[in-house]
Write an enzyme that holds these catalytic residues in place. Structure first.
Site, PDB file in Angstrom:
ATOM      1  N   CYS A   1       0.843  -1.206   0.000  1.00  0.00           N
ATOM      2  CA  CYS A   1       0.000   0.000   0.000  1.00  0.00           C
ATOM      3  C   CYS A   1       0.875   1.251   0.000  1.00  0.00           C
ATOM      4  O   CYS A   1       1.781   1.371   0.816  1.00  0.00           O
ATOM      5  CB  CYS A   1      -0.891   0.003   1.243  1.00  0.00           C
ATOM      6  SG  CYS A   1      -1.718   1.578   1.525  1.00  0.00           S
TER       7      CYS A   1
ATOM      8  N   CYS B   1       0.347   3.243   3.548  1.00  0.00           N
ATOM      9  CA  CYS B   1       0.715   2.700   4.863  1.00  0.00           C
ATOM     10  C   CYS B   1       2.027   3.320   5.370  1.00  0.00           C
ATOM     11  O   CYS B   1       2.899   3.671   4.573  1.00  0.00           O
ATOM     12  CB  CYS B   1       0.875   1.173   4.774  1.00  0.00           C
ATOM     13  SG  CYS B   1      -0.681   0.276   4.974  1.00  0.00           S
TER      14      CYS B   1
ATOM     15  N   HIS C   1      -4.389   0.321   7.856  1.00  0.00           N
ATOM     16  CA  HIS C   1      -4.825   0.130   6.477  1.00  0.00           C
ATOM     17  C   HIS C   1      -6.290  -0.314   6.364  1.00  0.00           C
ATOM     18  O   HIS C   1      -7.009   0.105   5.461  1.00  0.00           O
ATOM     19  CB  HIS C   1      -3.908  -0.921   5.831  1.00  0.00           C
ATOM     20  CG  HIS C   1      -4.186  -1.188   4.403  1.00  0.00           C
ATOM     21  ND1 HIS C   1      -3.730  -0.366   3.395  1.00  0.00           N
ATOM     22  CD2 HIS C   1      -4.885  -2.188   3.795  1.00  0.00           C
ATOM     23  CE1 HIS C   1      -4.131  -0.855   2.235  1.00  0.00           C
ATOM     24  NE2 HIS C   1      -4.834  -1.950   2.448  1.00  0.00           N
TER      25      HIS C   1
ATOM     26  N   ASN D   1     -13.309   9.771  -1.419  1.00  0.00           N
ATOM     27  CA  ASN D   1     -13.937   8.740  -2.244  1.00  0.00           C
ATOM     28  C   ASN D   1     -13.741   7.441  -1.505  1.00  0.00           C
ATOM     29  O   ASN D   1     -12.617   7.069  -1.218  1.00  0.00           O
ATOM     30  CB  ASN D   1     -13.236   8.603  -3.602  1.00  0.00           C
ATOM     31  CG  ASN D   1     -13.408   9.840  -4.447  1.00  0.00           C
ATOM     32  OD1 ASN D   1     -14.463  10.469  -4.432  1.00  0.00           O
ATOM     33  ND2 ASN D   1     -12.374  10.201  -5.172  1.00  0.00           N
TER      34      ASN D   1
ATOM     35  N   SER E   1      -8.825   4.650  -5.067  1.00  0.00           N
ATOM     36  CA  SER E   1      -7.738   3.852  -5.627  1.00  0.00           C
ATOM     37  C   SER E   1      -7.175   2.886  -4.602  1.00  0.00           C
ATOM     38  O   SER E   1      -6.365   2.040  -4.930  1.00  0.00           O
ATOM     39  CB  SER E   1      -6.646   4.786  -6.135  1.00  0.00           C
ATOM     40  OG  SER E   1      -6.209   5.622  -5.086  1.00  0.00           O
TER      41      SER E   1
ATOM     42  N   HIS F   1      -7.078   2.038   2.040  1.00  0.00           N
ATOM     43  CA  HIS F   1      -6.497   2.734   3.201  1.00  0.00           C
ATOM     44  C   HIS F   1      -7.294   4.022   3.435  1.00  0.00           C
ATOM     45  O   HIS F   1      -7.503   4.797   2.504  1.00  0.00           O
ATOM     46  CB  HIS F   1      -5.021   3.056   2.915  1.00  0.00           C
ATOM     47  CG  HIS F   1      -4.262   3.412   4.141  1.00  0.00           C
ATOM     48  ND1 HIS F   1      -3.238   2.640   4.649  1.00  0.00           N
ATOM     49  CD2 HIS F   1      -4.399   4.464   4.991  1.00  0.00           C
ATOM     50  CE1 HIS F   1      -2.771   3.210   5.748  1.00  0.00           C
ATOM     51  NE2 HIS F   1      -3.466   4.316   5.971  1.00  0.00           N
TER      52      HIS F   1
ATOM     53  N   HIS G   1      -8.429   7.513   3.667  1.00  0.00           N
ATOM     54  CA  HIS G   1      -7.775   8.762   3.254  1.00  0.00           C
ATOM     55  C   HIS G   1      -8.758   9.664   2.541  1.00  0.00           C
ATOM     56  O   HIS G   1      -9.836   9.225   2.130  1.00  0.00           O
ATOM     57  CB  HIS G   1      -6.607   8.462   2.308  1.00  0.00           C
ATOM     58  CG  HIS G   1      -7.044   7.923   0.972  1.00  0.00           C
ATOM     59  ND1 HIS G   1      -7.448   6.619   0.784  1.00  0.00           N
ATOM     60  CD2 HIS G   1      -7.158   8.519  -0.248  1.00  0.00           C
ATOM     61  CE1 HIS G   1      -7.771   6.433  -0.483  1.00  0.00           C
ATOM     62  NE2 HIS G   1      -7.621   7.576  -1.135  1.00  0.00           N
TER      63      HIS G   1
ATOM     64  N   GLN H   1      -8.782  13.436  -0.143  1.00  0.00           N
ATOM     65  CA  GLN H   1      -7.981  14.344  -0.961  1.00  0.00           C
ATOM     66  C   GLN H   1      -8.338  15.789  -0.644  1.00  0.00           C
ATOM     67  O   GLN H   1      -9.458  16.080  -0.206  1.00  0.00           O
ATOM     68  CB  GLN H   1      -8.249  14.103  -2.442  1.00  0.00           C
ATOM     69  CG  GLN H   1      -7.830  12.738  -2.944  1.00  0.00           C
ATOM     70  CD  GLN H   1      -7.826  12.699  -4.474  1.00  0.00           C
ATOM     71  OE1 GLN H   1      -7.396  13.641  -5.139  1.00  0.00           O
ATOM     72  NE2 GLN H   1      -8.316  11.608  -5.028  1.00  0.00           N
TER      73      GLN H   1
HETATM   74  P1  H2U Z   1      -8.130   8.391  -4.362  1.00  0.00           P
HETATM   75  O1  H2U Z   1      -8.185   7.050  -3.715  1.00  0.00           O
HETATM   76  O2  H2U Z   1      -9.336   9.263  -4.013  1.00  0.00           O
HETATM   77  O3  H2U Z   1      -7.896   8.287  -5.832  1.00  0.00           O
HETATM   78  O4  H2U Z   1      -6.857   9.168  -3.743  1.00  0.00           O
HETATM   79  C1  H2U Z   1      -5.560   8.646  -3.744  1.00  0.00           C
HETATM   80  C2  H2U Z   1      -4.592   9.649  -4.337  1.00  0.00           C
HETATM   81  O5  H2U Z   1      -3.263   9.226  -4.025  1.00  0.00           O
HETATM   82  C3  H2U Z   1      -4.668   9.780  -5.843  1.00  0.00           C
HETATM   83  O6  H2U Z   1      -5.083  11.077  -6.182  1.00  0.00           O
HETATM   84  C4  H2U Z   1      -2.411   9.667  -5.037  1.00  0.00           C
HETATM   85  C5  H2U Z   1      -3.214   9.517  -6.311  1.00  0.00           C
HETATM   86  O7  H2U Z   1      -2.800  10.474  -7.262  1.00  0.00           O
HETATM   87  N1  H2U Z   1      -1.168   8.886  -5.017  1.00  0.00           N
HETATM   88  C6  H2U Z   1       0.028   9.502  -4.690  1.00  0.00           C
HETATM   89  O8  H2U Z   1       0.057  10.711  -4.476  1.00  0.00           O
HETATM   90  N2  H2U Z   1       1.182   8.762  -4.591  1.00  0.00           N
HETATM   91  C7  H2U Z   1       1.245   7.431  -4.853  1.00  0.00           C
HETATM   92  O9  H2U Z   1       2.304   6.824  -4.707  1.00  0.00           O
HETATM   93  C8  H2U Z   1       0.058   6.707  -5.341  1.00  0.00           C
HETATM   94  C9  H2U Z   1      -1.243   7.465  -5.315  1.00  0.00           C
HETATM   95 ZN    ZN Z   2      -2.301   1.101   3.698  1.00  0.00          ZN
END
Ligand code: H2U
Ligand code: ZN
Length: 351
Positions: free
Chosen positions: A50, A53, A112, A152, A160, A163, A165, A167
């Site tokens: 992840c 994490c 996580h 989201n 995505s 975990h 989180h 934005q």
């Molecule tokens: P979402 O799950 O809402 O997509 O948010 C996760 C964000 O994490 C996503 O915008 C960022 C992605 O660009 N990200 C990073 O900044 N670094 C990473 O190594 C992977 C994902």
């Molecule tokens: Zn994680």
């Protein structure tokens, strides 16, 4: 209001100026369309692959610290950038503007496998405090007019990563959804001399039909004009324009109501409930916004079960939004869903 429980009608959204068609008689139709895949089993508390994490490596070689509560970082794949020369293009009807921005990711917890519904009020209070700090810090940047905080949750909403989180996007413009709400709130204050959402909340508390849950500082309700089947609106009782105005007690109350509301969501279909949620608050362009009332929208896609989602297609894409189950019955089902998380229910209290 029995007419609204039976007859097809449309409702006015006082916050956006939109209308939504409500078809209460239509929920009995059979479903033979797409069935969404059920979410995976509960993830482990640490996942070595992840990128959120503690201690793990992210894209571009950054390594996360061994964080203990919340952790914020600049998005490695930011949609907008804080630098660049401003420009404007006007070629007949074709117009474009440069847009600067700063995108961050905020991890809610080092664990996580947690979700907001499974976090403690104490831990979530730290998330709320971090939102306040981030709002202030990002809003103080000279080009930033709007700070959008959003989460989201779930594959279905495009998250995505499981975990926990959210934005944060700090942008140069005032986005469309914000602009419409600013306008209705400003017009209401000009006409009535009061706050639109303070007035709306007192009407909803009086009618009590669409309230889901409440505490000393916040009320969660299914708005009269909800579009998504189980859409909710989270409102502070006290008039305030931004999340950095919350007192310590109010921060905890926000944490508490978010946990309770998302627990109800999870309980509804006994599965992790997907949604997009986010806050609307005052612009940070230095203007005066006495008419703005902080609030959060929760937009969950599910309709009938953990696998049947609502589609915004056909008439909704080409005409306008529509819904089947009424906001009143959605509120009733969320009230009935209870606040003991289904994963914590023992046989004796599950009945
Ligand atoms: P979402 O799950 O809402 O997509 O948010 C996760 C964000 O994490 C996503 O915008 C960022 C992605 O660009 N990200 C990073 O900044 N670094 C990473 O190594 C992977 C994902
Ligand atoms: Zn994680």
């Amino acid at each position: 209001m029995s007419l609204l429980a039976d007859a097809p009608h449309r409702r006015y959204n006082a916050l956006t100026g939109d209308w939504v068609i409500v078809s209460p008689h239509r929920t009995k139709r059979p479903w033979q369309g797409q069935v969404e895949r059920l979410p995976h089993a509960t993830p482990p508390s640490y996942d070595p692959s992840c990128y959120l994490c503690p201690g793990n490596e992210r894209a571009g070689g950054h390594r996360n610290p061994a964080y203990q509560s919340t952790f914020v970082f600049d998005n490695d794949f930011a949609a907008l950038l804080p630098t660049g020369d401003p420009f404007a293009l006007n070629i007949g009807l074709l117009r474009a503007r440069s847009e600067r921005g700063l995108c961050r990711v905020l991890c809610f917890s080092p664990h996580h496998g947690l979700t907001v519904s499974r976090m403690s009020d104490d831990a979530l209070s730290l998330v709320v405090a971090a939102w306040g700090t981030q709002f202030r810090e990002l809003g103080a940047m000279d080009f930033v007019r709007t700070v959008q905080i959003f989460e989201n949750r779930g594959d279905m909403m495009g998250a995505s990563n499981p975990h926990p989180h959210c934005q944060l996007w700090a942008v140069e413009s005032i986005p469309f959804e914000h602009a419409r709400e600013l306008e209705t709130q400003s017009a209401h204050r000009a006409k009535r001399g009061s706050c639109l959402l303070c007035d709306y909340l007192s009407q909803e508390l009086h009618e009590a039909e669409r309230i889901v849950c409440e505490n000393d500082s916040f009320v969660a309700l299914v708005p009269f004009w909800a579009v998504w089947p189980f859409e909710t609106l989270l409102l502070p009782r006290r008039h305030m324009a931004a999340i950095d105005e919350l007192t310590t007690a109010e921060r905890r109350d926000l944490a508490n109501i978010m946990r309770r509301l998302t627990t109800r969501y999870d309980n509804l279909f006994e599965s992790p409930f997907p949604y997009s949620m986010g806050f609307h608050q005052r612009p940070t362009d230095g203007g005066d916004y006495p008419h703005v009332h902080l609030h959060a929208h929760y937009y969950p896609p599910l309709l009938r079960s953990a696998t049947v989602r609502k589609f915004m297609v056909g008439f909704e894409m080409l005409g306008g939004p529509a819904r089947d189950i009424t906001p009143e019955s959605a509120a009733e089902r969320l009230r009935a869903a209870g606040e003991i998380h289904y994963l914590d229910q023992t046989e004796s209290n599950a009945t």
